[in-house]
Design an enzyme around this catalytic site. Sequence first.
Site, short mmCIF file in Angstrom:
data_model
loop_
_atom_site.label_atom_id
_atom_site.label_comp_id
_atom_site.label_asym_id
_atom_site.label_seq_id
_atom_site.Cartn_x
_atom_site.Cartn_y
_atom_site.Cartn_z
N GLY A 125 0.63 -23.85 -8.82
CA GLY A 125 1.68 -24.48 -7.98
C GLY A 125 2.28 -25.64 -8.99
CB ALA A 126 4.90 -25.14 -11.34
N GLY A 127 4.73 -27.33 -8.54
CA GLY A 127 5.66 -28.53 -8.07
C GLY A 127 5.33 -29.85 -8.43
CG ASN A 187 -3.93 -32.75 1.34
OD1 ASN A 187 -5.06 -33.04 1.50
ND2 ASN A 187 -3.10 -33.79 0.58
NE ARG A 195 -2.46 -43.01 -2.51
CZ ARG A 195 -2.22 -41.88 -2.15
NH1 ARG A 195 -3.15 -41.26 -0.97
NH2 ARG A 195 -1.31 -41.04 -2.52
CG HIS A 229 -7.59 -36.53 1.18
ND1 HIS A 229 -7.36 -37.96 0.37
CD2 HIS A 229 -6.46 -35.95 0.54
CE1 HIS A 229 -6.33 -38.07 0.15
NE2 HIS A 229 -5.62 -36.86 -0.12
NE ARG A 266 0.25 -36.33 4.91
CZ ARG A 266 -0.28 -37.31 5.40
NH1 ARG A 266 -0.44 -37.55 6.81
NH2 ARG A 266 -0.63 -38.21 4.53
N GLY A 289 1.30 -30.30 -9.16
CA GLY A 289 1.10 -29.77 -10.34
C GLY A 289 1.46 -30.09 -11.55
NE ARG A 337 -3.84 -35.57 3.68
CZ ARG A 337 -3.90 -37.05 3.75
NH1 ARG A 337 -4.53 -37.57 4.74
NH2 ARG A 337 -3.65 -37.72 2.74
N1 APR Z 1 1.18 -19.55 -5.15
C1 APR Z 1 1.68 -20.14 -6.09
N2 APR Z 1 2.08 -21.46 -5.82
C2 APR Z 1 2.65 -21.45 -4.69
C3 APR Z 1 2.12 -20.41 -3.66
C4 APR Z 1 1.36 -19.38 -3.97
N3 APR Z 1 1.05 -18.73 -2.85
N4 APR Z 1 2.81 -20.98 -2.50
C5 APR Z 1 3.35 -22.12 -2.72
N5 APR Z 1 3.40 -22.40 -4.05
C6 APR Z 1 3.92 -23.39 -4.80
C7 APR Z 1 5.37 -23.89 -4.26
O1 APR Z 1 6.42 -22.99 -4.86
C8 APR Z 1 5.70 -25.16 -4.99
O2 APR Z 1 6.29 -25.09 -6.38
O3 APR Z 1 3.29 -24.44 -4.73
C9 APR Z 1 4.27 -25.45 -5.09
C10 APR Z 1 3.81 -26.85 -4.27
O4 APR Z 1 4.71 -27.95 -4.74
P1 APR Z 1 5.51 -28.95 -3.85
O5 APR Z 1 6.15 -28.40 -2.85
O6 APR Z 1 6.18 -29.77 -4.90
O7 APR Z 1 4.19 -29.78 -3.50
P2 APR Z 1 3.31 -31.01 -4.06
O8 APR Z 1 3.85 -32.41 -3.71
O9 APR Z 1 3.23 -30.64 -5.29
O10 APR Z 1 1.87 -30.92 -3.08
C11 APR Z 1 1.10 -29.74 -3.20
O11 APR Z 1 -0.99 -31.06 -2.94
O12 APR Z 1 -1.29 -33.32 -2.55
C12 APR Z 1 -1.37 -31.85 -1.88
O13 APR Z 1 -0.36 -32.37 0.23
C13 APR Z 1 -0.21 -31.79 -0.92
O14 APR Z 1 -0.67 -29.65 -0.30
C14 APR Z 1 0.09 -30.30 -0.90
C15 APR Z 1 -0.17 -29.98 -2.65
#
Ligand code: APR
Length: 310
Positions: free
Chosen positions: A11-13, A124, A155, A179, A86, A16, A92
């Site tokens: 998850g490079a969001g 989450n 926090r 959490h 979320r 990540g 959640r």
């Molecule tokens: N495999 C790999 N990556 C995935 C998959 C998968 N099957 N499904 C989704 N992703 C990637 C998405 O493409 C996205 O880049 O996970 C990433 C999630 O990043 P964001 O949407 O930016 O979410 P983020 O704010 O990083 O939160 C991720 O962490 O704190 C928790 O509640 C939050 O559950 C959430 C998680």
Amino acid sequence: MSNRPKITVVGAGNVGASCAAWMAERDLGDIILLDIPATKDMPKGKALDMQQVGPISGYNARLSGTTDYAATADSDICVITAGVPRKPGMSREDLVSINQGIVADVTKKIVASSPNVILIVVTNPLDTMCSVAYKSSSLPKHRVIGQAGVLDSARMRTFLAQAADVAVQNVTAAVIGGHGDEMVPLVRYCNIAGIPLTNLLKKERIDAIVERTRKGGGELVNLLGVSAWLAPGAAAGSMVEAILKDSKLVIPCSCYLEGEYGLKGMYFGVYAKLGRKGLEAVIEVPLNDEEKAMVKKSADLIQDTMKALK
Ligand code: APR
């Protein structure tokens, strides 16, 4: 090739990428950012951007981005942030079914090529997703740990340090439990430079901080429109650091319990000692009746969420 530890972040969001950046700054190891093919070259782009911080910050960690699990083979540790974040108005618990599928799939793929991996789950609803990763991985419980308490405690420490006008390093805060809004801030176990909170802050102020801590995630969702990423990323990174450096750091983490606090067969936030083996001990602290009631309420909420699992 390098002999540095290999760290995968799935998850490079937002979370990540923040986690990866935090770990790179500390040169914890070589870092692979993995995301789904639909994100195309995004993980590569983020990794390259972070790599170019190296000369400025002075780190040599190698960063790479990929959508292919082959690149993650033989990872020492993997942070799972993959999932749907979320959104405002979404609890959640609403996330359960979507994220269950994602976390189960990711876990199986990571473990298949990294049999010795330690998993740090961030997705989450956290405690429930830890159970999903634990069951899907078939790894022992000491190698599947969830990030929640580090963030929730950070926090609370922030709010306490601001209220008392002291350095954050002086503040110890203890937040155990699930959490979510029913997390369990243990005021009795919090202190400022070893001094009990009640000596330095009025009860009403402490109560307000406890409440704000419980709603800490929601406060940020309301401000940002999406869930927070910097502190969550750093919190997960700090767990990776404690494990790779074999620090024996005692921090609250979500761990698989087998009778501690009267809870069995579920993930729950507790004081944990982290070292090179992963979870090296769960430390149970004595609770009074009021704290026990909070633990029960929090555990019941997780059990409820777990019912949404397919
Ligand atoms: N495999 C790999 N990556 C995935 C998959 C998968 N099957 N499904 C989704 N992703 C990637 C998405 O493409 C996205 O880049 O996970 C990433 C999630 O990043 P964001 O949407 O930016 O979410 P983020 O704010 O990083 O939160 C991720 O962490 O704190 C928790 O509640 C939050 O559950 C959430 C998680």
